[in-house]
Design an enzyme around this catalytic site. Structure first.
Site, PDB file in Angstrom:
ATOM      1  N   TYR A 299      -1.723   0.389  10.654  1.00 59.59           N
ATOM      2  CA  TYR A 299      -1.768  -0.087   9.276  1.00 59.59           C
ATOM      3  C   TYR A 299      -0.489   0.272   8.539  1.00 59.59           C
ATOM      4  O   TYR A 299       0.073  -0.541   7.794  1.00 59.59           O
ATOM      5  CB  TYR A 299      -2.986   0.521   8.578  1.00 59.59           C
ATOM      6  CG  TYR A 299      -3.188   0.055   7.156  1.00 59.59           C
ATOM      7  CD1 TYR A 299      -3.355  -1.293   6.861  1.00 59.59           C
ATOM      8  CD2 TYR A 299      -3.241   0.972   6.106  1.00 59.59           C
ATOM      9  CE1 TYR A 299      -3.557  -1.730   5.564  1.00 59.59           C
ATOM     10  CE2 TYR A 299      -3.443   0.548   4.806  1.00 59.59           C
ATOM     11  CZ  TYR A 299      -3.600  -0.796   4.530  1.00 59.59           C
ATOM     12  OH  TYR A 299      -3.792  -1.220   3.234  1.00 59.59           O
TER      13      TYR A 299
ATOM     14  N   SER B  62       0.857  -1.179   0.000  1.00 59.56           N
ATOM     15  CA  SER B  62       0.000   0.000   0.000  1.00 59.56           C
ATOM     16  C   SER B  62       0.890   1.225   0.000  1.00 59.56           C
ATOM     17  O   SER B  62       2.048   1.167   0.429  1.00 59.56           O
ATOM     18  CB  SER B  62      -0.882   0.005   1.254  1.00 59.56           C
ATOM     19  OG  SER B  62      -1.509   1.256   1.449  1.00 59.56           O
TER      20      SER B  62
END
Length: 258
Positions: A156, A143
């Site tokens: 995250y 990501s």
């Protein structure tokens, strides 16, 4: 450039997290590109339905219920193969958006276990099979969070940074082996479940993530990018490919029509 058809020795592609979103879209596109896809996820009913859909479309697919954080189950899964051509480490996800000061350690742990340890488990178990194919590819779906932090994203970001570093280190360690290591790092992707899962099913909070953004990326956009990278000639390694919607300049700068 036309995509290259996979060789017989490397035509099996394992896709983790294939029950929805990017994983399901990637399975469809790799199958259409000529791979026999093996769909893994915890939700058996979802991947079985997807395997049936792909098969009815004239392609080859098999479903295998698997929790990527269960190492014993992963090792048992790996025994089913002599060789594989492609491993797409897609299973992952985000939980919560609390600041570091109040974040839930259980959420942080779960994100790390899925995004990093799950990727490690599958990669370790299947790497000998990828080498044996003579033309293997490991894909890590990370990501943009793994490349730049933002407020409320600490857990995250830490997990996806771990996935990024895993891919980068593996590439160094196995250079000279017939295996490519590709990292695909998407930015804002609108899927049915990502934001909804992150916010514990709160539809209003999930909707605000994409509010005013005309065209976030879709799961198909990311799957198309993964399939393109995988189907490059064997000597071409797409080390790192970052993709964002045009409206997103960084993790913290997004144009919204409000």
């Amino acid at each position: 450039m036309a995509t290259a058809a996979p060789s017989a020795a490397s035509r099996i592609a394992v896709v983790t997290g294939a029950s929805s979103g990017i994983g399901a879209a990637t399975a469809r596109q790799l199958a259409a590109a000529g791979y026999r896809v093996v769909l893994t996820a915890r939700r058996k009913d979802r991947i079985e339905a997807l395997a049936e859909e792909i098969t009815k479309a004239g392609h080859q697919a098999t479903a295998y219920a698997l929790d990527v954080t269960d190492r014993a189950a992963v090792d048992e899964f790996a025994t089913a193969f002599k060789t594989i051509g492609v491993l797409v480490n897609n299973a992952g996800g985000a939980l919560g958006a609390d600041p570091v000061a109040t974040g839930d350690p259980a959420d942080w742990r779960q994100m790390y276990e899925t995004n990093v340890i799950g990727t490690l488990n599958l990669t370790q178990a299947l790497l000998p099979k990828l080498v044996a194919s003579g033309d293997g590819t490991v894909v890590v779906v990370s990501s943009t969070a793994g490349h730049g932090t933002y407020e409320g994203g600490g857990g995250y970001v830490a997990a996806k940074h771990g996935a990024h570093v895993l891919a980068e280190t593996l590439r160094l360690e196995i250079v000279g082996q017939p295996v490519r290591v590709i990292e695909i790092a998407p930015g804002m992707v609108k899927t049915d479940e990502f934001a909804l899962t992150r916010f514990g099913g709160d539809e209003d909070k999930a909707a605000k993530v994409y509010e005013g953004v005309a065209e976030p990326l879709t799961a198909d956009d990311v799957a198309d990018t993964i399939t393109w990278a995988v189907t490059r000639p064997s000597h071409v390694n797409v080390d790192l490919l970052v993709l964002r919607p045009r409206a997103q300049a960084s993790n913290t700068k997004v144009h919204r029509d409000l």
